[in-house]
Enzyme design. Structure first.
Site, PDB file in Angstrom:
ATOM      1  N   ARG A  20      30.120   6.729 -75.872  1.00 53.94           N
ATOM      2  CA  ARG A  20      29.633   5.342 -75.877  1.00 53.94           C
ATOM      3  C   ARG A  20      30.561   4.282 -75.148  1.00 53.94           C
ATOM      4  NH1 ARG A  20      30.312   2.397 -80.027  1.00 53.94           N
ATOM      5  NH2 ARG A  20      30.087   4.006 -81.649  1.00 53.94           N
ATOM      6  N   TYR A  63      11.720 -14.140 -64.540  1.00 54.85           N
ATOM      7  CA  TYR A  63      11.135 -13.056 -65.121  1.00 54.85           C
ATOM      8  C   TYR A  63      10.762 -13.025 -66.805  1.00 54.85           C
ATOM      9  CZ  TYR A  63      10.700  -8.461 -67.011  1.00 54.85           C
ATOM     10  OH  TYR A  63      10.292  -7.102 -67.531  1.00 54.85           O
ATOM     11  N   ASP A  82      20.084 -13.029 -60.869  1.00 57.88           N
ATOM     12  CA  ASP A  82      19.313 -11.810 -60.832  1.00 57.88           C
ATOM     13  C   ASP A  82      19.108 -11.315 -59.525  1.00 57.88           C
ATOM     14  OD1 ASP A  82      17.354  -9.834 -61.069  1.00 57.88           O
ATOM     15  OD2 ASP A  82      16.777 -10.672 -62.969  1.00 57.88           O
ATOM     16  N   LYS A  95      14.463  -0.810 -60.212  1.00 58.33           N
ATOM     17  CA  LYS A  95      13.717  -1.261 -59.161  1.00 58.33           C
ATOM     18  C   LYS A  95      14.190  -0.627 -57.726  1.00 58.33           C
ATOM     19  CE  LYS A  95      11.611  -3.953 -62.381  1.00 58.33           C
ATOM     20  NZ  LYS A  95      10.930  -3.345 -63.449  1.00 58.33           N
TER      21      LYS A  95
END
Ligand SMILES: Cc1ncc(COP(=O)(O)O)c(C=O)c1O
Length: 375
Positions: free
Chosen positions: A51, A102, A173, A198
Site C-alpha cells: 500500500r 468536470y 487538471d 484518458k
C-alpha cells in the site's frame, strides 16, 4: 545529452529498467503485497508493504514525472487523485473552481463545502478578470484547461501571476491537453492532475489517476494521504497505463489532426449551431491556446441546430462513433453531456462532446454527416 531528448522520446524510454545485460526491456508487473524486511525501519523506508510502494507504480511515476517536469504519484483513479488534491486545502480554506469544471470534481468540492470542510467560490474560468477578482483570500485555485466539456481555455500565465501575488496555489487538471501539449508546472502551477484513464493510457481499458508536483512538502503530504487512504493503483493497472503511454505521441498526433479536420467541417455544417474547439481561429480560446499549448488536442464539442432532440438523434444516429462517456481512447466516442444529472447547468442542454479516436478521418466524417442528415 539525455536532457535534450524530446517528450516524444521520453514517453517511450522513461520508467524502463536500467541498461544492464539481461535486464528486462519492459518493466515487469510487480505483483506482491509485501516485501522482505531487513530490520528496523528508517523514516524513508517505504518499500515494506504494497500500500506504500510498488515497482510498477514507480516505473509509471518516473515516466509521468519526466513528461510533466515534476515528481508523480499514481492513484486509483483521476477522482482519487482529485480527492487527494482537495485534501491539501487546509480545513476552512477557500477554493476557487470553474463553474463548468468536470462534474464529479465540482460535486466533490460542493460536498466538502456543504460539510463545512472548505468554502468554495465558482467562476467562469475563461473570464480572467473574474478569476483574478476571486483570488484574494483564497487558498487554492483548481482548474482544467482546456475544460471538460466546454473546451474553454484559461489564461494560465496571468492566473499564475495573480495567484502568486495573492498567495494562492494552483492545481491544473491537464487531462485534455496531456503533457505533450502543455506543462502547467512550467507555467506556475503547484500541482498537475491527470485522469490517466484518458489519453495517458489511451485504450479505454483502465481507470487510473496521477498527481505531479515539484514541491517536496506537497509531495510528502500527498504520498502520506495515499498510503493512509489506500487510494492506490493496482500494479496491473499501472502497467497498462505505462504500456499505453508509450504510444501517446503517435496517438495524439493523429487524433489531433483528425479533430482539426472534423472541427472545420462541422463548423461549416448547416445543422450545427456552434462548434467548440480551440484550434478553430474563431474560437474564443484560440489565441490563448496558441500561446500556451503546443497543439489544440483532440476533444471538441458541438451544439446542433434543434436542441436536445437533435443532439440525441445525432448521438444515436451514428454507426461508427460510439455513444459512451469518457474520452482519450483509440475509439471515437460522443455523448450529450447533460444526460448526466450532475453535469453543471453552465453546460448547454444540447452540447455533444466528441472524443476523436484513431479511425480514418473520412470514415468518421461520413458517419457524422449521415447522422446529421437525420437530425
Ligand atoms: C477532466 C477530468 N478530470 C478528472 C476526471 C476523473 O477521472 P477518473 O474518471 O479517472 O476518476 C475526469 C473523468 O472523466 C475528467 O474528464
Amino acid at each position: 545529452m539525455s536532457g535534450d531528448w524530446s517528450a516524444d522520446t521520453w514517453a517511450v524510454i522513461a520508467g524502463r529498467p536500467a541498461h544492464q545485460t539481461g535486464a528486462p526491456v519492459s518493466p515487469p508487473i510487480e505483483l506482491t503485497s509485501t516485501y522482505l524486511s531487513s530490520g528496523p525501519l528508517g523514516a524513508t523506508d517505504i518499500g515494506v508493504y504494497g500500500r506504500s510502494n510498488n515497482a510498477t507504480w514507480r516505473a509509471l511515476e518516473d515516466a509521468i514525472g519526466v513528461l510533466e517536469h515534476g515528481t508523480a504519484l499514481c492513484f486509483a483513479s483521476g477522482m482519487a487523485a482529485g480527492a487527494a488534491l482537495f485534501d491539501l486545502i487546509e480545513p476552512g480554506g477557500r477554493l476557487v473552481m470553474a463553474d463548468s469544471a468536470y462534474n464529479t470534481m465540482l460535486a466533490l468540492a460542493r460536498q466538502l463545502a456543504a460539510a463545512g470542510r472548505i468554502s468554495l467560490s465558482t467562476v467562469d474560468i475563461a473570464d480572467t478578470d473574474a478569476v483574478l477578482a476571486a483570488l484574494p483570500g483564497a487558498d487554492w485555485l483548481i482548474l482544467e484547461s482546456p475544460t471538460n466539456p466546454l473546451l474553454q481555455v484559461a489564461d494560465l500565465v496571468t492566473l499564475a501571476e495573480g495567484a502568486a501575488a495573492s498567495g494562492v496555489r494552483i492545481g491544473v487538471d491537464n487531462t485534455f491537453a496531456t503533457p505533450l501539449l502543455q506543462n502547467p508546472l512550467d507555467l506556475g502551477a503547484s500541482v498537475v492532475l491527470h485522469s490517466a484513464t484518458k489519453y495517458l493510457s489511451g485504450h479505454s481499458d483502465v481507470v487510473a489517476g496521477a498527481l505531479v508536483t515539484r514541491d517536496e512538502e506537497l509531495l510528502n503530504r500527498l504520498q502520506s494521504y495515499r498510503t493512509m487512504q489506500g487510494s492506490i493503483l493496482g500494479p496491473m493497472e499501472a502497467w497498462l497505463v505505462l504500456r499505453g503511454l508509450r504510444t501517446l505521441s503517435v496517438r495524439l498526433e493523429r487524433q489531433q489532426a483528425t479533430a482539426g479536420v472534423l472541427a472545420e467541417r462541422l463548423n461549416a455544417h448547416p445543422a450545427i449551431d456552434r462548434v467548440r474547439y480551440p484550434g478553430l481561429v474563431d474560437d474564443p480560446g484560440h489565441d490563448l491556446a496558441r500561446r500556451q499549448m503546443r497543439g489544440f488536442g483532440a476533444m471538441l464539442a458541438l451544439e446542433p441546430v434543434g436542441g436536445i432532440d437533435a443532439a440525441e438523434r445525432l448521438v444515436h444516429g451514428v454507426q461508427l462513433w460510439v455513444p459512451a462517456t469518457s474520452l482519450g481512447g483509440v475509439e471515437s466516442l460522443l455523448e450529450r453531456r447533460r444526460r448526466i444529472a450532475s453535469e453543471p447547468e453552465t453546460v448547454p442542454d444540447s452540447l455533444v462532446r466528441l472524443s476523436v479516436g484513431l479511425e480514418d478521418v473520412e470514415d468518421l466524417w461520413a458517419d457524422l454527416d449521415q447522422a446529421l442528415a437525420q437530425v
